[in-house]
Design a protein around this motif. Structure first.
Motif, PDB file in Angstrom:
ATOM      1  N   ARG B 208       0.681  -1.258   0.104  1.00 46.96           N
ATOM      2  CA  ARG B 208      -0.135  -0.236   0.088  1.00 46.96           C
ATOM      3  C   ARG B 208       0.922   1.377  -0.056  1.00 46.96           C
ATOM      4  NH1 ARG B 208      -3.984   1.743   3.608  1.00 46.96           N
ATOM      5  NH2 ARG B 208      -2.716   0.767   5.365  1.00 46.96           N
ATOM      6  N   VAL B 209       0.365   2.243  -0.481  1.00 47.60           N
ATOM      7  CA  VAL B 209       0.792   3.496  -0.647  1.00 47.60           C
ATOM      8  C   VAL B 209       0.246   4.631  -0.133  1.00 47.60           C
ATOM      9  CG1 VAL B 209       2.134   5.071  -2.350  1.00 47.60           C
ATOM     10  CG2 VAL B 209       2.120   2.466  -2.813  1.00 47.60           C
ATOM     11  N   ALA B 210       0.810   5.818   0.560  1.00 48.12           N
ATOM     12  CA  ALA B 210       0.183   6.883   0.718  1.00 48.12           C
ATOM     13  C   ALA B 210       1.119   8.058  -0.044  1.00 48.12           C
ATOM     14  CB  ALA B 210       0.056   7.150   2.241  1.00 48.12           C
ATOM     15  N   ILE B 211       0.354   9.236  -0.329  1.00 42.99           N
ATOM     16  CA  ILE B 211       1.390  10.117  -1.110  1.00 42.99           C
ATOM     17  C   ILE B 211       1.044  11.378  -0.546  1.00 42.99           C
ATOM     18  CG2 ILE B 211       1.533  11.564  -3.485  1.00 42.99           C
ATOM     19  CD1 ILE B 211       0.654   9.011  -4.974  1.00 42.99           C
ATOM     20  N   VAL B 212       1.943  12.118  -0.111  1.00 39.06           N
ATOM     21  CA  VAL B 212       2.137  13.410   0.720  1.00 39.06           C
ATOM     22  C   VAL B 212       2.501  14.479  -0.305  1.00 39.06           C
ATOM     23  CG1 VAL B 212       1.806  12.927   3.074  1.00 39.06           C
ATOM     24  CG2 VAL B 212       4.163  12.754   1.775  1.00 39.06           C
ATOM     25  N   ASP B 213       1.958  15.624  -0.063  1.00 39.77           N
ATOM     26  CA  ASP B 213       2.518  16.902  -0.903  1.00 39.77           C
ATOM     27  C   ASP B 213       2.171  17.859   0.244  1.00 39.77           C
ATOM     28  OD1 ASP B 213       3.589  18.285  -2.763  1.00 39.77           O
ATOM     29  OD2 ASP B 213       1.584  18.739  -3.937  1.00 39.77           O
ATOM     30  N   ARG B 214       3.314  18.621   0.236  1.00 39.45           N
ATOM     31  CA  ARG B 214       3.237  19.931   1.083  1.00 39.45           C
ATOM     32  C   ARG B 214       2.571  19.868   2.469  1.00 39.45           C
ATOM     33  NH1 ARG B 214       2.010  23.992  -3.819  1.00 39.45           N
ATOM     34  NH2 ARG B 214       3.449  22.702  -5.279  1.00 39.45           N
ATOM     35  N   GLY B 215       2.985  18.740   3.280  1.00 41.91           N
ATOM     36  CA  GLY B 215       2.114  18.412   4.521  1.00 41.91           C
ATOM     37  C   GLY B 215       0.813  17.964   4.254  1.00 41.91           C
ATOM     38  N   ARG B 216       0.272  17.618   3.121  1.00 46.83           N
ATOM     39  CA  ARG B 216      -1.032  16.920   3.156  1.00 46.83           C
ATOM     40  C   ARG B 216      -0.972  15.673   2.477  1.00 46.83           C
ATOM     41  NH1 ARG B 216      -4.674  21.179   3.870  1.00 46.83           N
ATOM     42  NH2 ARG B 216      -3.602  23.028   3.887  1.00 46.83           N
ATOM     43  N   LEU B 217      -1.783  14.604   3.068  1.00 44.10           N
ATOM     44  CA  LEU B 217      -1.901  13.309   2.375  1.00 44.10           C
ATOM     45  C   LEU B 217      -2.897  13.455   1.274  1.00 44.10           C
ATOM     46  CD1 LEU B 217      -1.133  10.642   3.360  1.00 44.10           C
ATOM     47  CD2 LEU B 217      -3.432  10.211   4.198  1.00 44.10           C
ATOM     48  N   VAL B 218      -2.364  13.211  -0.010  1.00 41.68           N
ATOM     49  CA  VAL B 218      -3.305  13.486  -1.002  1.00 41.68           C
ATOM     50  C   VAL B 218      -4.009  12.095  -1.904  1.00 41.68           C
ATOM     51  CG1 VAL B 218      -2.291  15.559  -1.779  1.00 41.68           C
ATOM     52  CG2 VAL B 218      -1.103  13.570  -2.659  1.00 41.68           C
TER      53      VAL B 218
END
Lengths: 294, 309
Positions: B208-218
């Motif tokens: 499984r994967v989580a993608i974060v960008d600028r402090g937010r989970l997208v």
């Protein structure tokens, strides 16, 4: 026991580091050289004085004169030892935490089941042990030289060593406190400046004593409360002098004393403060380090 | 079995928030990693990946929200006893040998002398440093230092291993070895939390994967879910003309035309034979027809604006 084991692990690791980085080696080498130099100087100067005194006449004054020379030589030698140890204590304390924080080696270590306090006390214990050993050996060696050459009898070598060690704990603890938050270089500049100010305040207090100037005496005491390293050294210096010399200077009043040394013992209040000081520094260090994001 | 059902997640993060002065490193990040999973935490540099891991291993404290390791706060020593951690800037005491450093970490992890003697050569071997433990870390190359860091992270057989960019200093061979190592850990039931900006690496090993960008989970989910249900067909033709594109449009959406290659987005791979029959029936010659899943990179780039920002 479970709480102590990690502290011992860190202390052991710190000692290995000191040995591996050649700190111990260099300290031993320089110390041996210093003791040799002190012994040679003592033999030479004391012998010269002895011959001169013998040439003049034999009387009560000769004994006191020779004693004074032995005291001055010994106190100055110990002052130098104390000064070197103080630099070592500051040096060790200043980088004790920050250098590993800066380099990043602490990240993997503090992610272990190891409390920040356990790490801090482990470092402190190892450095304190190194400094205590250094002070005991060096003060012991100098007093031994003086004893062998001039039959010198310090009032209490044990108390003198204990107080010099206490001085080192004061310096180590305040250096560590700075090290919890400040980068090594900034902390170093700050600590060496404070150490210098404390030294100056000691001189000011001494001169104030001679001049019977209340303001100067109080200034000396005030700075000693902020940074008690010099005050503790003065406390140690009392026990370094022979009883007969102290009796003599005591009769003559403070005027007959020598700079860098005290003619009276440290007050109980100042001693209590000097003991509480490193404890307080470590307590604050623990709070500051415990909350720091790495 | 009842016990297992009630076992807390390996990692549980709820509404995690971290601010440094005015700048916000993490806004409201929530995620759960179940025991035994290989979890990829993806994001461009500066997205908040390292901050999250530092909170999880107790090096930093969150401003708000909760982080738990096996049901306990990371400040709990009992929680930290179960984790292994490779920091992003893997630096170890340079004056020590690799073996000594591992021995120190083994002691801190509570391993006794016999365990350490047995385990240290094992992990050295596992990370490809067999026989190099006696050398000073000062003399290690960057890649070797990263390897010894991995050895340090798995030394005490932790239940959860957090690796922050574990292959940043490794060559392709080394990267492959780390992939195998991560799979071997997973086979032993170890949970792995992998921080990375290397998409192929995450794609190759993570469940499984989580993608974060600028402090937010997208986005978070299984790799296949992340990509969505859409499938693409890649067609190699003898020629591409308007008539062909019109015919293809009946079966799906033309995503890209590159020379004589056409990428067609379709609802299901089941339409592939029909597409082939249509084209051949219309006199086109078909050199190839391959169904492709959109890569993680496509998903990632779609979600994260501005690339490296």
């Amino acid at each position: 026991m479970n709480n102590v084991r990690p502290v011992l692990t860190v202390a052991r690791w710190t000692l290995i580091e000191a040995i591996r980085r050649r700190m111990v080696f260099v300290a031993v080498l320089l110390s041996a050289a210093f003791v040799a130099l002190f012994a040679a100087g003592f033999v030479l100067l004391y012998g010269m004085a002895e011959r001169e005194m013998a040439g003049v006449s034999s009387g009560v004054g000769t004994g006191t004169g020779l004693l004074a020379i032995a005291v001055v030589l010994t106190v100055l030698g110990l002052y130098a030892v104390q000064f070197m140890a103080a630099l070592l204590a500051l040096f060790l304390g200043v980088g004790s935490l920050s250098s590993d924080v800066d380099s990043g080696t602490l990240h993997a270590v503090l992610a272990r089941p190891l409390g920040r306090g356990q790490y801090l006390f482990g470092r402190f214990a190892a450095f304190a042990a190194l400094l205590a050993a250094y002070c005991a050996v060096m003060v012991g060696a100098l007093l031994l030289v003086a004893r062998l050459v001039a039959g010198y009898q310090a009032l209490s070598p044990v108390r003198a060593v204990a107080l010099v060690v206490l001085e080192m704990l004061v310096l180590l603890a305040i250096g560590m406190l700075g090290s919890t938050r400040l980068p090594t270089l900034a902390n170093g500049v700050l600590m060496f400046s404070l150490f210098g100010v404390a030294w100056l305040a000691g001189i000011v207090g001494f001169i104030g004593g001679l001049a019977r100037n209340e303001t100067m005496i109080n200034l000396g005491i005030g700075v000693s409360l902020l940074f008690p390293s010099d005050a503790v050294w003065r406390g140690a210096s009392f026990y370094v002098q022979p009883a007969s010399f102290l009796a003599f200077t005591g009769n003559a009043g403070a005027d007959a004393s020598i700079p860098f040394a005290a003619a009276t013992p440290m007050t109980g209040a100042m001693l209590g403060w000097a003991i509480a000081y490193p404890v307080a520094c470590l307590a604050v260090a623990l709070l500051a380090f415990g909350r720091r994001d790495l | 079995m009842a016990d297992r059902a009630e076992a807390p997640p390996a990692i549980e993060v709820r509404s995690l928030r971290k601010t440094y002065g005015r700048s916000v490193a993490l806004h409201d990040v929530s995620l759960t990693v179940e025991p035994g999973e290989i979890f990829g935490f993806l994001g461009p540099n500066g997205a908040g990946k390292t901050t999250t891991v530092k909170i999880l291993v107790g090096l930093a404290r969150q401003t708000g929200g909760q982080a738990q390791i096996f049901g306990r706060a990371p400040s709990h020593l009992a929680a930290r006893r179960r984790i292994g951690y490779l920091p992003e800037h893997f630096r170890f005491q340079e004056w020590a040998t690799g073996y000594e450093m591992l021995d120190f970490h083994g002691r801190l992890a509570g391993m006794d002398a016999a365990e350490r003697r047995e385990r240290i050569p094992q992990v050295l071997e596992q990370v490809g440093l067999a026989g190099r433990g006696g050398e000073a870390i000062r003399r290690y190359s960057k890649g070797m230092t990263q390897r010894i860091g991995l050895a340090q992270a798995i030394l005490h057989r932790p239940d959860l291993v957090l690796l922050d960019e574990p292959t940043s200093a490794l060559d392709p061979v080394g990267r492959r070895e780390v992939r195998l190592l991560v799979r071997a850990l997973a086979d032993d039931g170890v949970t792995v939390f992998l921080n990375s900006h290397l998409l192929t690496e995450v794609e190759a090993v993570c469940d499984r994967v989580a993608i974060v960008d600028r402090g937010r989970l997208v986005r978070a989910g299984r790799l296949s879910d992340l990509a969505g249900a859409a499938v693409q067909l890649r067609l190699l033709m003898d020629r591409v003309d308007r008539e062909l594109l019109a015919k293809l449009a009946q079966h799906g959406e033309v995503a890209e035309v590159e020379g004589t290659a056409v990428t067609l987005t379709v609802d299901s791979v089941d339409v592939a034979p029909t597409v082939a029959e249509t084209l051949i029936g219309s006199g086109y010659r078909l050199y190839g027809l391959v169904p492709v899943q959109p890569s993680l990179e496509d998903v990632f780039v779609g979600l994260v604006e501005g690339g490296d920002g």
